[in-house]
Design a protein around this motif. Structure first.
Motif, PDB file in Angstrom:
ATOM      1  N   MET A  56       0.839  -1.171   0.000  1.00 30.43           N
ATOM      2  CA  MET A  56       0.000   0.000   0.000  1.00 30.43           C
ATOM      3  C   MET A  56       0.893   1.245   0.000  1.00 30.43           C
ATOM      4  SD  MET A  56      -2.702   1.283   2.873  1.00 30.43           S
ATOM      5  CE  MET A  56      -4.012   0.198   2.387  1.00 30.43           C
ATOM      6  N   ALA A  57       0.628   2.155  -0.891  1.00 30.75           N
ATOM      7  CA  ALA A  57       1.403   3.378  -0.987  1.00 30.75           C
ATOM      8  C   ALA A  57       1.134   4.269   0.214  1.00 30.75           C
ATOM      9  CB  ALA A  57       1.070   4.120  -2.275  1.00 30.75           C
ATOM     10  N   ALA A  58       2.165   5.012   0.598  1.00 33.09           N
ATOM     11  CA  ALA A  58       2.026   5.959   1.706  1.00 33.09           C
ATOM     12  C   ALA A  58       1.153   7.124   1.267  1.00 33.09           C
ATOM     13  CB  ALA A  58       3.412   6.443   2.129  1.00 33.09           C
ATOM     14  N   LYS A  59       0.753   7.942   2.262  1.00 30.96           N
ATOM     15  CA  LYS A  59      -0.105   9.090   1.968  1.00 30.96           C
ATOM     16  C   LYS A  59       0.545  10.057   0.985  1.00 30.96           C
ATOM     17  CE  LYS A  59      -2.515   8.950   6.358  1.00 30.96           C
ATOM     18  NZ  LYS A  59      -2.773   9.626   7.625  1.00 30.96           N
ATOM     19  N   ASP A  60       1.875  10.107   0.985  1.00 28.14           N
ATOM     20  CA  ASP A  60       2.578  11.019   0.081  1.00 28.14           C
ATOM     21  C   ASP A  60       2.713  10.453  -1.338  1.00 28.14           C
ATOM     22  OD1 ASP A  60       4.474   9.057   0.402  1.00 28.14           O
ATOM     23  OD2 ASP A  60       5.980  10.358   1.300  1.00 28.14           O
ATOM     24  N   GLY A  61       2.135   9.290  -1.578  1.00 23.19           N
ATOM     25  CA  GLY A  61       2.176   8.678  -2.902  1.00 23.19           C
ATOM     26  C   GLY A  61       3.398   7.810  -3.129  1.00 23.19           C
ATOM     27  N   LYS A  62       4.315   7.816  -2.170  1.00 25.65           N
ATOM     28  CA  LYS A  62       5.524   6.995  -2.284  1.00 25.65           C
ATOM     29  C   LYS A  62       5.149   5.541  -2.023  1.00 25.65           C
ATOM     30  CE  LYS A  62       8.850   6.908   0.962  1.00 25.65           C
ATOM     31  NZ  LYS A  62       9.998   7.339   1.790  1.00 25.65           N
ATOM     32  N   PRO A  63       5.631   4.630  -2.862  1.00 23.51           N
ATOM     33  CA  PRO A  63       5.303   3.216  -2.631  1.00 23.51           C
ATOM     34  C   PRO A  63       5.925   2.723  -1.336  1.00 23.51           C
ATOM     35  CG  PRO A  63       6.943   3.419  -4.370  1.00 23.51           C
ATOM     36  CD  PRO A  63       6.516   4.807  -4.011  1.00 23.51           C
ATOM     37  N   SER A  64       5.321   1.692  -0.766  1.00 22.73           N
ATOM     38  CA  SER A  64       5.911   1.062   0.413  1.00 22.73           C
ATOM     39  C   SER A  64       7.238   0.424  -0.004  1.00 22.73           C
ATOM     40  CB  SER A  64       4.974  -0.018   0.963  1.00 22.73           C
ATOM     41  OG  SER A  64       4.911  -1.123   0.069  1.00 22.73           O
ATOM     42  N   TYR A  65       8.023   0.062   0.986  1.00 15.53           N
ATOM     43  CA  TYR A  65       9.298  -0.605   0.694  1.00 15.53           C
ATOM     44  C   TYR A  65       9.063  -1.857  -0.143  1.00 15.53           C
ATOM     45  CZ  TYR A  65      13.458  -3.399   1.227  1.00 15.53           C
ATOM     46  OH  TYR A  65      14.546  -4.178   0.945  1.00 15.53           O
ATOM     47  N   GLU A  66       8.079  -2.649   0.263  1.00 17.88           N
ATOM     48  CA  GLU A  66       7.814  -3.915  -0.418  1.00 17.88           C
ATOM     49  C   GLU A  66       7.377  -3.689  -1.864  1.00 17.88           C
ATOM     50  OE1 GLU A  66       6.723  -3.105   2.597  1.00 17.88           O
ATOM     51  OE2 GLU A  66       7.723  -4.568   3.896  1.00 17.88           O
ATOM     52  N   GLU A  67       6.521  -2.679  -2.077  1.00 22.47           N
ATOM     53  CA  GLU A  67       6.074  -2.369  -3.445  1.00 22.47           C
ATOM     54  C   GLU A  67       7.250  -1.929  -4.311  1.00 22.47           C
ATOM     55  OE1 GLU A  67       1.525  -0.794  -2.682  1.00 22.47           O
ATOM     56  OE2 GLU A  67       3.201   0.578  -2.335  1.00 22.47           O
ATOM     57  N   ALA A  68       8.088  -1.059  -3.765  1.00 27.26           N
ATOM     58  CA  ALA A  68       9.243  -0.567  -4.520  1.00 27.26           C
ATOM     59  C   ALA A  68      10.209  -1.709  -4.828  1.00 27.26           C
ATOM     60  CB  ALA A  68       9.945   0.545  -3.749  1.00 27.26           C
ATOM     61  N   ILE A  92      11.764  -4.979 -12.831  1.00 23.76           N
ATOM     62  CA  ILE A  92      12.554  -4.201 -13.789  1.00 23.76           C
ATOM     63  C   ILE A  92      13.871  -4.903 -14.079  1.00 23.76           C
ATOM     64  CG2 ILE A  92      13.914  -2.065 -14.013  1.00 23.76           C
ATOM     65  CD1 ILE A  92      11.480  -0.623 -12.750  1.00 23.76           C
ATOM     66  N   VAL A  93      14.509  -5.404 -13.042  1.00 23.02           N
ATOM     67  CA  VAL A  93      15.780  -6.121 -13.232  1.00 23.02           C
ATOM     68  C   VAL A  93      15.570  -7.323 -14.149  1.00 23.02           C
ATOM     69  CG1 VAL A  93      17.545  -7.511 -12.074  1.00 23.02           C
ATOM     70  CG2 VAL A  93      16.830  -5.319 -11.091  1.00 23.02           C
ATOM     71  N   GLY A 105      14.118   2.195 -12.289  1.00 25.22           N
ATOM     72  CA  GLY A 105      14.851   1.376 -11.328  1.00 25.22           C
ATOM     73  C   GLY A 105      15.690   2.221 -10.383  1.00 25.22           C
ATOM     74  N   GLU A 106      16.325   3.260 -10.912  1.00 25.59           N
ATOM     75  CA  GLU A 106      17.107   4.170 -10.077  1.00 25.59           C
ATOM     76  C   GLU A 106      16.205   4.866  -9.060  1.00 25.59           C
ATOM     77  OE1 GLU A 106      20.431   5.033  -9.921  1.00 25.59           O
ATOM     78  OE2 GLU A 106      20.904   3.412 -11.297  1.00 25.59           O
ATOM     79  N   GLU A 107      15.030   5.301  -9.487  1.00 28.89           N
ATOM     80  CA  GLU A 107      14.075   5.941  -8.573  1.00 28.89           C
ATOM     81  C   GLU A 107      13.652   4.967  -7.468  1.00 28.89           C
ATOM     82  OE1 GLU A 107      10.662   7.351 -10.736  1.00 28.89           O
ATOM     83  OE2 GLU A 107      11.901   8.423 -12.179  1.00 28.89           O
ATOM     84  N   LEU A 108      13.355   3.745  -7.862  1.00 30.11           N
ATOM     85  CA  LEU A 108      12.913   2.746  -6.892  1.00 30.11           C
ATOM     86  C   LEU A 108      14.023   2.369  -5.918  1.00 30.11           C
ATOM     87  CD1 LEU A 108      10.852   0.546  -9.343  1.00 30.11           C
ATOM     88  CD2 LEU A 108       9.920   1.917  -7.456  1.00 30.11           C
ATOM     89  N   ALA A 109      15.243   2.281  -6.405  1.00 30.69           N
ATOM     90  CA  ALA A 109      16.372   1.981  -5.517  1.00 30.69           C
ATOM     91  C   ALA A 109      16.539   3.094  -4.489  1.00 30.69           C
ATOM     92  CB  ALA A 109      17.652   1.803  -6.334  1.00 30.69           C
ATOM     93  N   LYS A 110      16.365   4.326  -4.915  1.00 35.60           N
ATOM     94  CA  LYS A 110      16.456   5.464  -4.001  1.00 35.60           C
ATOM     95  C   LYS A 110      15.354   5.379  -2.937  1.00 35.60           C
ATOM     96  CE  LYS A 110      16.589  10.495  -3.938  1.00 35.60           C
ATOM     97  NZ  LYS A 110      16.548  11.723  -4.723  1.00 35.60           N
ATOM     98  N   ILE A 111      14.144   5.046  -3.354  1.00 42.21           N
ATOM     99  CA  ILE A 111      13.028   4.903  -2.420  1.00 42.21           C
ATOM    100  C   ILE A 111      13.318   3.791  -1.413  1.00 42.21           C
ATOM    101  CG2 ILE A 111      10.608   4.164  -2.241  1.00 42.21           C
ATOM    102  CD1 ILE A 111      10.172   5.700  -4.938  1.00 42.21           C
ATOM    103  N   CYS A 112      13.814   2.661  -1.890  1.00 44.88           N
ATOM    104  CA  CYS A 112      14.146   1.547  -0.984  1.00 44.88           C
ATOM    105  C   CYS A 112      15.201   1.985   0.034  1.00 44.88           C
ATOM    106  CB  CYS A 112      14.642   0.340  -1.768  1.00 44.88           C
ATOM    107  SG  CYS A 112      13.345  -0.543  -2.660  1.00 44.88           S
ATOM    108  N   ASN A 113      16.216   2.696  -0.441  1.00 46.56           N
ATOM    109  CA  ASN A 113      17.269   3.155   0.465  1.00 46.56           C
ATOM    110  C   ASN A 113      16.722   4.136   1.496  1.00 46.56           C
ATOM    111  OD1 ASN A 113      19.506   1.667  -0.352  1.00 46.56           O
ATOM    112  ND2 ASN A 113      19.885   3.045  -2.066  1.00 46.56           N
ATOM    113  N   GLN A 114      15.788   4.993   1.092  1.00 45.78           N
ATOM    114  CA  GLN A 114      15.183   5.927   2.042  1.00 45.78           C
ATOM    115  C   GLN A 114      14.419   5.173   3.130  1.00 45.78           C
ATOM    116  OE1 GLN A 114      12.888   8.353  -0.642  1.00 45.78           O
ATOM    117  NE2 GLN A 114      14.571   9.776  -1.013  1.00 45.78           N
ATOM    118  N   TRP A 115      13.664   4.160   2.717  1.00 49.44           N
ATOM    119  CA  TRP A 115      12.931   3.348   3.695  1.00 49.44           C
ATOM    120  C   TRP A 115      13.904   2.666   4.664  1.00 49.44           C
ATOM    121  CZ3 TRP A 115       8.122   3.554   5.114  1.00 49.44           C
ATOM    122  CH2 TRP A 115       7.117   3.924   4.226  1.00 49.44           C
TER     123      TRP A 115
END
Length: 64
Positions: A1-13, A20-21, A41-51
């Motif tokens: 489930m995406a967060a309120k800010d529209g960012k995907p959850s860690y698992e979704e990302a 993609i890989v 993929g770069e965007e998603l990797a950044k999101i995962c690292n933020q989480w």
């Protein structure tokens, strides 16, 4: 489930990044498609690292 800010959850990302890989590894995408996949993929990797950084910070606060 995406967060309120529209960012995907860690698992979704992570799951989307894994897809993609696989797409990039199978080599069936055109160059243009591959570039778009790479950028996403770069965007998603950044999101995962933020989480992960956020989780580590929370754990560090809890152990001090």
């Amino acid at each position: 489930m995406a967060a309120k800010d529209g960012k995907p959850s860690y698992e979704e990302a992570r799951d989307e990044l894994s897809e993609i890989v696989e797409s990039l590894e199978d080599g069936s995408a055109t160059l243009e498609e591959s570039l778009k996949l790479w950028e996403r993929g770069e965007e998603l990797a950044k999101i995962c690292n933020q989480w992960l950084d956020s989780a580590k910070e929370r754990l560090d606060k809890g152990t001090k």
